[in-house]
Design a protein around this motif. Structure first.
Motif, mmCIF file in Angstrom:
data_model
loop_
_atom_site.group_PDB
_atom_site.id
_atom_site.type_symbol
_atom_site.label_atom_id
_atom_site.label_comp_id
_atom_site.label_asym_id
_atom_site.label_seq_id
_atom_site.Cartn_x
_atom_site.Cartn_y
_atom_site.Cartn_z
ATOM 1 N N ASP A 181 12.745 -5.296 20.908
ATOM 2 C CA ASP A 181 13.357 -6.564 20.522
ATOM 3 C C ASP A 181 12.483 -7.777 20.840
ATOM 4 O OD1 ASP A 181 15.625 -5.244 19.578
ATOM 5 O OD2 ASP A 181 16.564 -5.264 21.550
ATOM 6 N N LEU A 182 11.327 -7.555 21.469
ATOM 7 C CA LEU A 182 10.448 -8.664 21.831
ATOM 8 C C LEU A 182 9.626 -9.090 20.619
ATOM 9 C CD1 LEU A 182 9.216 -10.566 23.959
ATOM 10 C CD2 LEU A 182 7.611 -8.725 24.540
ATOM 11 N N PRO A 183 9.832 -10.309 20.126
ATOM 12 C CA PRO A 183 9.029 -10.789 19.003
ATOM 13 C C PRO A 183 7.552 -10.893 19.402
ATOM 14 C CG PRO A 183 10.943 -12.203 19.345
ATOM 15 C CD PRO A 183 10.857 -11.278 20.528
ATOM 16 N N PHE A 184 6.680 -10.553 18.468
ATOM 17 C CA PHE A 184 5.244 -10.452 18.754
ATOM 18 C C PHE A 184 4.468 -11.223 17.683
ATOM 19 C CE2 PHE A 184 1.076 -8.688 18.998
ATOM 20 C CZ PHE A 184 0.936 -8.055 20.225
ATOM 21 N N VAL A 185 3.630 -12.165 18.135
ATOM 22 C CA VAL A 185 2.818 -12.971 17.222
ATOM 23 C C VAL A 185 1.366 -12.917 17.686
ATOM 24 C CG1 VAL A 185 2.371 -15.311 16.362
ATOM 25 C CG2 VAL A 185 4.733 -14.527 16.658
ATOM 26 N N ASP B 149 -3.913 -12.244 21.598
ATOM 27 C CA ASP B 149 -5.173 -12.211 20.883
ATOM 28 C C ASP B 149 -5.318 -10.805 20.307
ATOM 29 O OD1 ASP B 149 -7.653 -12.817 19.892
ATOM 30 O OD2 ASP B 149 -8.648 -12.966 21.830
ATOM 31 N N TYR B 150 -6.107 -10.680 19.262
ATOM 32 C CA TYR B 150 -6.298 -9.368 18.644
ATOM 33 C C TYR B 150 -7.375 -8.558 19.353
ATOM 34 C CZ TYR B 150 -6.591 -5.815 15.025
ATOM 35 O OH TYR B 150 -6.557 -4.620 14.351
ATOM 36 N N ASN B 151 -8.491 -9.197 19.686
ATOM 37 C CA ASN B 151 -9.611 -8.482 20.315
ATOM 38 C C ASN B 151 -9.749 -8.849 21.778
ATOM 39 O OD1 ASN B 151 -10.671 -6.948 18.147
ATOM 40 N ND2 ASN B 151 -11.494 -8.822 17.268
ATOM 41 N N LEU B 152 -9.706 -7.835 22.612
ATOM 42 C CA LEU B 152 -9.903 -7.986 24.054
ATOM 43 C C LEU B 152 -10.941 -6.948 24.466
ATOM 44 C CD1 LEU B 152 -6.116 -7.953 24.852
ATOM 45 C CD2 LEU B 152 -7.553 -9.973 25.025
ATOM 46 N N PRO B 153 -11.647 -7.178 25.554
ATOM 47 C CA PRO B 153 -12.600 -6.157 26.014
ATOM 48 C C PRO B 153 -11.870 -4.853 26.341
ATOM 49 C CG PRO B 153 -12.934 -8.238 27.173
ATOM 50 C CD PRO B 153 -11.672 -8.379 26.383
ATOM 51 N N ALA B 154 -12.298 -3.773 25.745
ATOM 52 C CA ALA B 154 -11.771 -2.429 25.994
ATOM 53 C C ALA B 154 -10.286 -2.275 25.640
ATOM 54 C CB ALA B 154 -12.013 -2.013 27.448
ATOM 55 N N TYR B 155 -9.753 -3.179 24.848
ATOM 56 C CA TYR B 155 -8.345 -3.125 24.460
ATOM 57 C C TYR B 155 -8.203 -3.998 23.228
ATOM 58 C CZ TYR B 155 -3.297 -2.626 25.419
ATOM 59 O OH TYR B 155 -1.965 -2.289 25.380
ATOM 60 N N ASN B 156 -7.124 -3.829 22.487
ATOM 61 C CA ASN B 156 -6.901 -4.781 21.403
ATOM 62 C C ASN B 156 -5.419 -5.056 21.233
ATOM 63 O OD1 ASN B 156 -5.668 -3.119 19.292
ATOM 64 N ND2 ASN B 156 -7.652 -2.125 19.110
ATOM 65 N N GLY B 157 -5.157 -6.136 20.526
ATOM 66 C CA GLY B 157 -3.783 -6.574 20.345
ATOM 67 C C GLY B 157 -2.926 -5.577 19.597
ATOM 68 N N LEU B 158 -3.530 -4.791 18.717
ATOM 69 C CA LEU B 158 -2.755 -3.797 17.992
ATOM 70 C C LEU B 158 -2.203 -2.733 18.940
ATOM 71 C CD1 LEU B 158 -1.774 -3.188 15.181
ATOM 72 C CD2 LEU B 158 -3.861 -1.891 14.770
ATOM 73 N N GLU B 159 -2.996 -2.336 19.931
ATOM 74 C CA GLU B 159 -2.500 -1.389 20.948
ATOM 75 C C GLU B 159 -1.364 -2.022 21.747
ATOM 76 O OE1 GLU B 159 -6.097 1.298 22.477
ATOM 77 O OE2 GLU B 159 -6.626 -0.841 22.353
ATOM 78 N N ALA B 160 -1.511 -3.292 22.086
ATOM 79 C CA ALA B 160 -0.443 -3.997 22.810
ATOM 80 C C ALA B 160 0.815 -4.067 21.953
ATOM 81 C CB ALA B 160 -0.905 -5.393 23.210
ATOM 82 N N LEU B 161 0.643 -4.362 20.669
ATOM 83 C CA LEU B 161 1.778 -4.418 19.748
ATOM 84 C C LEU B 161 2.510 -3.077 19.700
ATOM 85 C CD1 LEU B 161 3.496 -5.628 17.449
ATOM 86 C CD2 LEU B 161 1.659 -4.979 15.882
ATOM 87 N N LEU B 162 1.775 -1.998 19.571
ATOM 88 C CA LEU B 162 2.396 -0.672 19.521
ATOM 89 C C LEU B 162 3.153 -0.368 20.810
ATOM 90 C CD1 LEU B 162 -0.451 1.306 17.724
ATOM 91 C CD2 LEU B 162 1.725 0.537 16.747
ATOM 92 N N VAL C 206 4.508 -2.619 22.845
ATOM 93 C CA VAL C 206 5.703 -3.471 22.852
ATOM 94 C C VAL C 206 6.769 -2.901 21.924
ATOM 95 C CG1 VAL C 206 6.579 -5.742 22.107
ATOM 96 C CG2 VAL C 206 4.589 -5.594 23.610
ATOM 97 N N LYS C 207 6.377 -2.490 20.735
ATOM 98 C CA LYS C 207 7.363 -1.968 19.785
ATOM 99 C C LYS C 207 8.014 -0.684 20.297
ATOM 100 C CE LYS C 207 7.266 -5.362 17.269
ATOM 101 N NZ LYS C 207 8.400 -6.270 17.393
ATOM 102 N N GLU C 208 7.286 0.089 21.089
ATOM 103 C CA GLU C 208 7.860 1.318 21.645
ATOM 104 C C GLU C 208 8.746 1.035 22.854
ATOM 105 O OE1 GLU C 208 6.501 5.497 23.759
ATOM 106 O OE2 GLU C 208 5.064 4.441 22.496
ATOM 107 N N GLU D 290 2.385 -2.839 11.236
ATOM 108 C CA GLU D 290 2.671 -2.182 12.510
ATOM 109 C C GLU D 290 3.796 -2.868 13.276
ATOM 110 O OE1 GLU D 290 1.716 0.661 13.601
ATOM 111 O OE2 GLU D 290 0.257 1.034 12.021
ATOM 112 N N GLY D 291 4.297 -3.984 12.768
ATOM 113 C CA GLY D 291 5.459 -4.604 13.388
ATOM 114 C C GLY D 291 5.259 -5.979 13.984
ATOM 115 N N ALA D 292 4.101 -6.591 13.813
ATOM 116 C CA ALA D 292 3.937 -7.961 14.291
ATOM 117 C C ALA D 292 4.857 -8.858 13.471
ATOM 118 C CB ALA D 292 2.486 -8.421 14.164
ATOM 119 N N ASN D 293 5.417 -9.861 14.115
ATOM 120 C CA ASN D 293 6.310 -10.772 13.421
ATOM 121 C C ASN D 293 5.553 -11.909 12.742
ATOM 122 O OD1 ASN D 293 7.807 -9.738 16.103
ATOM 123 N ND2 ASN D 293 9.194 -9.784 14.367
ATOM 124 N N GLY D 294 4.270 -12.027 13.053
ATOM 125 C CA GLY D 294 3.466 -13.052 12.416
ATOM 126 C C GLY D 294 2.121 -13.166 13.094
#
Length: 180
Positions: free
Chosen positions: A79-83, A58-71, A73-75, A101-105
């Protein structure tokens, strides 16, 4: 239909929405196995528990967001695909940022019928990247072996003109391969 076991990491804070995502996945991947996280803390704890084929977040989480998770994972797991599977990427700028930022979809929760083609496409692309990397590594290993063999043969050969020049060139080529 994906028949093999599909290991999925799902980052979703709402249990009902997590269940909807799981049901949508089970329609095309009945052998899917999920590791669930609902916060930054559980995400950071569980993401290294195993090897995952794909991450859905999900993109929006309480006190966190999917974009931070994506970053993250990419670091740490490049090699883990992220949707993204979200209701909050309806803003075109957010969607563009996520992809850049590197999401695959991404799939909008209101359009879960798009989950299957997106996941299948992302997994195929991931497999192609892995195969390409494997072939490149194999080619590099073969080249290195050939250079070592030629170097060994020349070192054993009797002196001839330019022998040292050739040996130096082979050693340099091997050093270049090691640094690449």
């Amino acid at each position: 239909m994906i028949k093999e076991v599909l290991n999925i990491f799902l980052l979703e804070d709402r249990p009902a929405e997590a269940e909807l995502t799981k049901r949508a996945v089970f329609k095309f991947a009945p052998n899917a196995m999920f590791t669930m996280a609902d916060s930054e803390e559980s995400f950071l704890e569980k993401i290294h528990w195993g090897k995952y084929d794909i991450m859905l977040a999900d993109y929006n989480l309480p006190a966190y967001n999917g974009l931070e998770a994506l970053l993250y994972v990419k670091e740490h797991l490049p090699d883990l695909p992220f949707v993204f599977v979200t209701g909050m990427l309806n803003n075109e700028q957010k969607a563009a940022d996520a992809i850049l930022e590197g999401a695959n979809g991404y799939v909008i929760k209101e359009n879960m019928e798009n989950l299957q083609p997106t996941v299948v496409r992302v997994l195929e692309e991931s497999n192609q990247r892995r195969e390409k990397a494997r072939l490149a590594a194999e080619k590099t290993a073969t080249r290195k072996l050939m250079l070592q063999k030629a170097l060994g043969m020349l070192e054993q050969a009797a002196d001839f003109p330019d022998r040292e020049v050739i040996l130096d060139s082979l050693r340099k080529a091997m050093e270049d391969d090691d640094q690449a």
